[in-house]
Design a protein around this motif. Sequence first.
Motif, PDB file in Angstrom:
ATOM      1  N   TYR A 239       0.855  -1.189   0.000  1.00 59.81           N
ATOM      2  CA  TYR A 239       0.000   0.000   0.000  1.00 59.81           C
ATOM      3  C   TYR A 239       0.889   1.236   0.000  1.00 59.81           C
ATOM      4  O   TYR A 239       1.982   1.244   0.574  1.00 59.81           O
ATOM      5  CB  TYR A 239      -0.943   0.015   1.218  1.00 59.81           C
ATOM      6  CG  TYR A 239      -0.264  -0.214   2.536  1.00 59.81           C
ATOM      7  CD1 TYR A 239       0.227   0.849   3.290  1.00 59.81           C
ATOM      8  CD2 TYR A 239      -0.110  -1.508   3.040  1.00 59.81           C
ATOM      9  CE1 TYR A 239       0.855   0.637   4.505  1.00 59.81           C
ATOM     10  CE2 TYR A 239       0.516  -1.734   4.251  1.00 59.81           C
ATOM     11  CZ  TYR A 239       1.003  -0.655   4.976  1.00 59.81           C
ATOM     12  OH  TYR A 239       1.629  -0.873   6.175  1.00 59.81           O
ATOM     13  N   SER A 240       0.427   2.280  -0.670  1.00 59.87           N
ATOM     14  CA  SER A 240       1.180   3.523  -0.756  1.00 59.87           C
ATOM     15  C   SER A 240       1.131   4.260   0.570  1.00 59.87           C
ATOM     16  O   SER A 240       0.063   4.384   1.176  1.00 59.87           O
ATOM     17  CB  SER A 240       0.615   4.414  -1.871  1.00 59.87           C
ATOM     18  OG  SER A 240       0.739   3.787  -3.125  1.00 59.87           O
ATOM     19  N   ILE A 241       2.300   4.760   1.041  1.00 58.26           N
ATOM     20  CA  ILE A 241       2.342   5.537   2.274  1.00 58.26           C
ATOM     21  C   ILE A 241       2.780   6.981   2.006  1.00 58.26           C
ATOM     22  O   ILE A 241       2.800   7.801   2.912  1.00 58.26           O
ATOM     23  CB  ILE A 241       3.278   4.889   3.316  1.00 58.26           C
ATOM     24  CG1 ILE A 241       4.674   4.651   2.747  1.00 58.26           C
ATOM     25  CG2 ILE A 241       2.676   3.576   3.817  1.00 58.26           C
ATOM     26  CD1 ILE A 241       5.667   4.087   3.755  1.00 58.26           C
ATOM     27  N   GLU A 242       3.122   7.263   0.759  1.00 60.26           N
ATOM     28  CA  GLU A 242       3.450   8.611   0.307  1.00 60.26           C
ATOM     29  C   GLU A 242       3.397   8.586  -1.205  1.00 60.26           C
ATOM     30  O   GLU A 242       3.287   7.516  -1.810  1.00 60.26           O
ATOM     31  CB  GLU A 242       4.831   9.039   0.826  1.00 60.26           C
ATOM     32  CG  GLU A 242       5.073  10.539   0.777  1.00 60.26           C
ATOM     33  CD  GLU A 242       6.448  10.928   1.306  1.00 60.26           C
ATOM     34  OE1 GLU A 242       6.641  12.115   1.603  1.00 60.26           O
ATOM     35  OE2 GLU A 242       7.328  10.055   1.425  1.00 60.26           O
ATOM     36  N   GLU A 243       3.517   9.716  -1.840  1.00 56.67           N
ATOM     37  CA  GLU A 243       3.346   9.783  -3.296  1.00 56.67           C
ATOM     38  C   GLU A 243       4.237   8.794  -4.035  1.00 56.67           C
ATOM     39  O   GLU A 243       3.794   8.141  -4.988  1.00 56.67           O
ATOM     40  CB  GLU A 243       3.629  11.207  -3.781  1.00 56.67           C
ATOM     41  CG  GLU A 243       3.397  11.370  -5.281  1.00 56.67           C
ATOM     42  CD  GLU A 243       3.674  12.786  -5.760  1.00 56.67           C
ATOM     43  OE1 GLU A 243       3.547  13.036  -6.968  1.00 56.67           O
ATOM     44  OE2 GLU A 243       4.016  13.654  -4.912  1.00 56.67           O
ATOM     45  N   HIS A 244       5.495   8.667  -3.633  1.00 54.47           N
ATOM     46  CA  HIS A 244       6.424   7.784  -4.348  1.00 54.47           C
ATOM     47  C   HIS A 244       6.820   6.547  -3.543  1.00 54.47           C
ATOM     48  O   HIS A 244       7.624   5.747  -4.023  1.00 54.47           O
ATOM     49  CB  HIS A 244       7.687   8.558  -4.729  1.00 54.47           C
ATOM     50  CG  HIS A 244       7.448   9.707  -5.661  1.00 54.47           C
ATOM     51  ND1 HIS A 244       7.151   9.541  -6.998  1.00 54.47           N
ATOM     52  CD2 HIS A 244       7.428  11.054  -5.432  1.00 54.47           C
ATOM     53  CE1 HIS A 244       6.972  10.723  -7.564  1.00 54.47           C
ATOM     54  NE2 HIS A 244       7.137  11.652  -6.641  1.00 54.47           N
TER      55      HIS A 244
END
Length: 509
Positions: A239-244
């Motif tokens: 899962y994404s935790i920041e944009e990149h």
Amino acid sequence: MWKTHYDVLIVGGGVAGCSLAYALSSSSPLASSSSRPAKPLRIAVLERSLAEPDRIVGELLQPGGVAALTSIGMASCLEGIGAVKVKGYCVVKAGENVHIPYPDGREGSAFHHGRFIQSLRAKAKEGEGVEMIEATVNELIECPFSGRVLGVEATRSISSEASEAEKEKAKEKESFFADIVVVADGCFSNFRTSVMGKGAIKPTVRSHFVGIVVKDAKLPYDNHGTVCLVKGNGPVLLYSIEEHDTRMLIDITAPLPSDLKEYIWSKIVPQLPPSLHTPIHNALQNDRLRRMPNSWLPAAPQGTSHTKEGVILLGDSWNMRHPLTGGGMTVAFNDVAILGRLLKEVAALGWSAEGRGGSEGGGLGDWENVKWALDKWWWERKGMAATINILSVALYDLFGAEDECLEVLRAGCFKYFERGGECVRGPVSLLSGIAPSPVLLFNHFFAVAFYSIWCMFTHPQPYTVAGSEKVLYKVPRLDQYPMLVIKSFQVFWTACIVFGPLLWTEVRW
């Protein structure tokens, strides 16, 4: 050394500790104006280190957790930390995927754990009457006659730039006293056993999450958590935790391989979507692997004859579940919202003739008043806590299938999600904390079990041709039905022994 007396001492400045400190402050919207203390409570949070923590879990907050955080008045903690909106899940199995969106446009949030903790701490400091103290708690202070916990002994932290005299002084243990001590020092709690006494249950560790940050990964659905089911291993969560930045968590059972990076690259990565292979390879080359035990710790009632007076356990020091579903912080914030409201009522009203006992005007200083709050908290939290606790381990057992019957249930669960409609809406509402109902969970779990058995008779099943490793699929013939009937009972019994003990741990008290 005697210190100013507080109303509440909180051991641990993490998720549960910081949110409870703010919830108990008069700055929080919890409780009506008539049930708030006449004057602000004095609250001290003792945390060993106020530096930004670096952990690989506690990075995904379900919609139910966002709602609880909002009810406490701390929704702003999700702002300014690079958090990513989460709109649901995608389950990937053997190259196929099924979309599981949150219902009604609800959203969760994912973020770097350390940034979120620092945001919670900053918000807690804004609470009226809240004091944040950097100190290591060494032991609980107990009354020599009654055994009631009166406070804690702690050693303050001190800067490396301090003088020798200040460093020597800091080595002295300092005493902090309060009406109530709340222990929220996490999964490795130093005080769990002493607080719970005969009721103490040791955490069970079934596996570890090995974590890494993957840069610029392309997941099947943007703003969705991705659960990849892989053969011969537990599930992989991304899962994404920041944009990149994308968090990748791999569930690995003990004993852990000696070369984790080689194991992940050779055994796990080939089973993941091809678009992830290059980013994961780069991450394995450039980032360090970290691991965290996946612990299971059922909650036990507090305020009983087996537990110490004057002290309460909260958060992972008291109750843990498998982190696969990302439900830990949702349970914690829901617990804080309920407990904070009830303790405020006790502080404001003290004793009344409504069955609370104690002595008139006792408030938080009278344990009978607090026992009333603990008993009410225990039953009010049941729906949310039981649903998420049971679901987390039940899903892990299915997704980490290790035998033939569990594999049938895992395949059936995937096909159940493919049906869409209520077959998706119900389970994801349970997982996300939107519909905290053990009854609804029971219905869907055994609907999956019966549908798995139906699929075993009517859907193409895998088989291998003698002398070949190629896997083919074929609908079972009528002459195979007698054996399938026997296997059906085995599958149903497996479902019962997965769900039954988990349900019992939540309803036995």
